[in-house]
Scaffold this active site. Structure first.
Site, PDB file in Angstrom:
ATOM      1  N   ASN A  73       0.857  -1.188   0.000  1.00 58.27           N
ATOM      2  CA  ASN A  73       0.000   0.000   0.000  1.00 58.27           C
ATOM      3  C   ASN A  73       0.897   1.243   0.000  1.00 58.27           C
ATOM      4  OD1 ASN A  73      -1.598   2.246   0.941  1.00 58.27           O
ATOM      5  ND2 ASN A  73      -3.141   0.787   1.616  1.00 58.27           N
ATOM      6  N   GLY A 101       1.091  -1.402   4.273  1.00 56.39           N
ATOM      7  CA  GLY A 101       1.554  -0.083   3.891  1.00 56.39           C
ATOM      8  C   GLY A 101       2.275   0.655   4.993  1.00 56.39           C
ATOM      9  N   HIS A 102       1.531   1.083   6.006  1.00 53.45           N
ATOM     10  CA  HIS A 102       2.093   1.952   7.042  1.00 53.45           C
ATOM     11  C   HIS A 102       3.328   1.341   7.692  1.00 53.45           C
ATOM     12  CE1 HIS A 102       2.003   5.094  10.140  1.00 53.45           C
ATOM     13  NE2 HIS A 102       2.299   4.135  10.991  1.00 53.45           N
ATOM     14  N   THR A 124      -8.134   6.072   9.221  1.00 55.05           N
ATOM     15  CA  THR A 124      -7.778   4.798   8.593  1.00 55.05           C
ATOM     16  C   THR A 124      -8.949   3.846   8.773  1.00 55.05           C
ATOM     17  OG1 THR A 124      -6.078   3.054   8.502  1.00 55.05           O
ATOM     18  CG2 THR A 124      -6.708   3.855  10.692  1.00 55.05           C
ATOM     19  N   ARG A 128      -9.214   8.448  -0.862  1.00 57.28           N
ATOM     20  CA  ARG A 128     -10.353   8.907  -0.076  1.00 57.28           C
ATOM     21  C   ARG A 128     -10.929  10.167  -0.698  1.00 57.28           C
ATOM     22  NH1 ARG A 128      -7.427   6.016   3.866  1.00 57.28           N
ATOM     23  NH2 ARG A 128      -8.813   4.721   5.127  1.00 57.28           N
ATOM     24  N   ARG A 132       4.737  18.467   0.781  1.00 56.59           N
ATOM     25  CA  ARG A 132       5.545  19.565   0.264  1.00 56.59           C
ATOM     26  C   ARG A 132       4.973  20.183  -1.017  1.00 56.59           C
ATOM     27  NH1 ARG A 132      10.886  19.984   2.264  1.00 56.59           N
ATOM     28  NH2 ARG A 132      11.078  21.719   0.797  1.00 56.59           N
ATOM     29  N   GLU A 141      -8.650   0.162  -2.967  1.00 48.68           N
ATOM     30  CA  GLU A 141      -9.535   0.016  -1.816  1.00 48.68           C
ATOM     31  C   GLU A 141     -10.387   1.269  -1.646  1.00 48.68           C
ATOM     32  OE1 GLU A 141      -6.522  -2.571   1.073  1.00 48.68           O
ATOM     33  OE2 GLU A 141      -6.957  -0.471   1.540  1.00 48.68           O
ATOM     34  N   HIS A 164      -5.546   3.434  -1.608  1.00 44.41           N
ATOM     35  CA  HIS A 164      -6.841   3.662  -0.975  1.00 44.41           C
ATOM     36  C   HIS A 164      -7.173   5.148  -1.080  1.00 44.41           C
ATOM     37  CE1 HIS A 164      -9.694   2.501   2.560  1.00 44.41           C
ATOM     38  NE2 HIS A 164     -10.181   3.543   1.895  1.00 44.41           N
ATOM     39  N   HIS A 188      -3.978  -4.692   7.682  1.00 44.69           N
ATOM     40  CA  HIS A 188      -4.110  -3.660   8.715  1.00 44.69           C
ATOM     41  C   HIS A 188      -3.246  -4.017   9.925  1.00 44.69           C
ATOM     42  CE1 HIS A 188      -6.259   0.077   9.749  1.00 44.69           C
ATOM     43  NE2 HIS A 188      -5.876  -0.253  10.964  1.00 44.69           N
ATOM     44  N   ASP A 189      -2.197  -3.227  10.106  1.00 44.95           N
ATOM     45  CA  ASP A 189      -1.256  -3.360  11.225  1.00 44.95           C
ATOM     46  C   ASP A 189      -0.406  -4.628  11.182  1.00 44.95           C
ATOM     47  OD1 ASP A 189      -2.023  -0.913  12.156  1.00 44.95           O
ATOM     48  OD2 ASP A 189      -3.217  -1.662  13.836  1.00 44.95           O
TER      49      ASP A 189
END
Length: 238
Positions: free
Chosen positions: A7, A213-214, A100, A45, A18, A70, A43, A190-191
């Site tokens: 992700n 991703g994160h 999230t 939004r 920036r 997503e 994803h 997720h996580d």
């Protein structure tokens, strides 16, 4: 081997901070695939605070692996997906202002809505996945929507694992067994991170794909993105 889809939302967040084009999202997507990832996930939004809708269009020509988009199937999102025609669309019940994703679908309550959305994507040759909690009833409900896959929402597992509670995997194992018996493909996300992904993979029969991703981007700040992708690939083997 379980596939790794990266992700790249956080790369877009850094770029947007920036106002320019550093880091270059498209070049990063190319590199991530060259390093071995089997897919790219975005994803977008409604406020476009990280991935922009135009990014999805631009990435279509760049992603030569699996392209997963997503989002909550509002009209604007559906129009984008039908225009881009990614490999897979993952339906997530996000509120528009959600930081999230934080819950799976109630596949029983929203069955008719999901079925209508999924039918439209299927007519356009797009594989669908539904974001779900590890609840067997919700997995059973997903079958009636016509979805190809589910994506298990793994925050609860990750939180338990971090505390040393490996029993947090049990609902996910049961959900996976149910999905397998019902003919649904299984994704997860997720996580998930380098600490917990291997144990998760080892206990989820039929796990096809993880979307990360994160954590992956944060780990890459310390270890380098090419190195981190290969570390994930090693943990997902077998």
């Amino acid at each position: 081997m379980t596939k790794l889809s990266v992700n790249i939302n956080k790369i877009a967040t850094l770029r947007n901070s920036r106002g320019g084009n550093v880091p270059d999202l498209l070049e990063m997507a190319r590199d991530i695939q060259d390093y071995g990832a089997a897919g790219i996930t975005i994803h977008p939004r409604p406020d476009e605070r990280h991935i922009r809708y135009q990014d999805a269009r631009d990435l279509k020509a760049i992603v030569h692996t699996e392209f997963n988009i997503e989002g909550n199937p509002i009209k604007k999102f559906m129009a984008l997906v039908l225009e881009v025609k990614p490999t897979q669309v993952t339906l997530v019940p996000d509120a528009e202002d959600a930081i999230t994703s934080n819950a799976g679908w109630d596949t029983i309550k929203h069955r008719d809505f999901l079925r209508e959305v999924i039918d439209e994507f299927r007519r356009n040759g797009i594989r669908t996945s539904i974001f779900t909690d590890p609840d067997v009833k919700m997995i059973e409900g997903a079958v009636a929507t016509g979805t190809d896959r589910i994506e298990l929402y793994t925050e609860a597992y990750a939180s338990a694992y971090e505390k040393g509670d490996k029993k947090g995997i049990l609902p996910y194992t049961e959900a996976a067994k149910a999905a397998n018996s019902l003919g649904l493909g299984i994704n997860a996300g997720h996580d998930l991170n380098l600490e917990n992904v291997q144990f998760f993979k080892e206990n989820i029969p039929g796990l096809l794909e993880v979307s990360i991703g994160h954590a992956l981007i944060a780990e890459s700040l310390y270890l380098g993105i090419e190195n981190v992708i290969n570390m994930y690939l090693n943990k997902l083997k077998g």
